[in-house]
Design a protein around this motif. Sequence first.
Motif: not given
Length: 183
Positions: A134-143, A37-55
Amino acid sequence: MLKLIYKYKSVLRFLVIFIGSYLIFVTLYNLFLTYGSSKTYYPDIITHTVANQSQSVINALGYAMEVVPSKREAAMNLNYNDTTLARVVEGCNSVSILLLFIAFMLAFFGETKRTLLYIFSGAVLIYAINILRIALLTIALYKYPEYTELLHGTIFPAVIYGTVFFLWVGWIQSYRKPEKNEK
């Protein structure tokens, strides 16, 4: 004993391929997380990408969400108005469920082109549903913060595991022989 083994040869073959391939995939994935796993992406590239795509999905739905690396754990925080609503950790990136899906498909392998196409299509569907989850869960947790445990612990895991289950059932059903109409 040999009679039993021969009688249940197809079941044993399925179990050996399923469990064996899953263990190999999990071992390779853990090696990737540890050493590749690249140290450029925290915590790893896949989790990093999933978080950004969810955003991106959350933002497209009209919420100004921000993804910020966690300072306390290996996670990406999804923040709204400086409040962390959700954390995307390695277990949220859908890799483990994808490995389970693929191991099953290898154990129930059919015609090569058809099986590989189904694996690819199923993996893309699982990944996309996970981002949406993840996106819908995050919105649901807010609401609806009072339903955090129900949403995170029951409803949204049922969505991702249910998707995999229905993909498996669909694959198995595709091998059913059509019933002959008797006249």
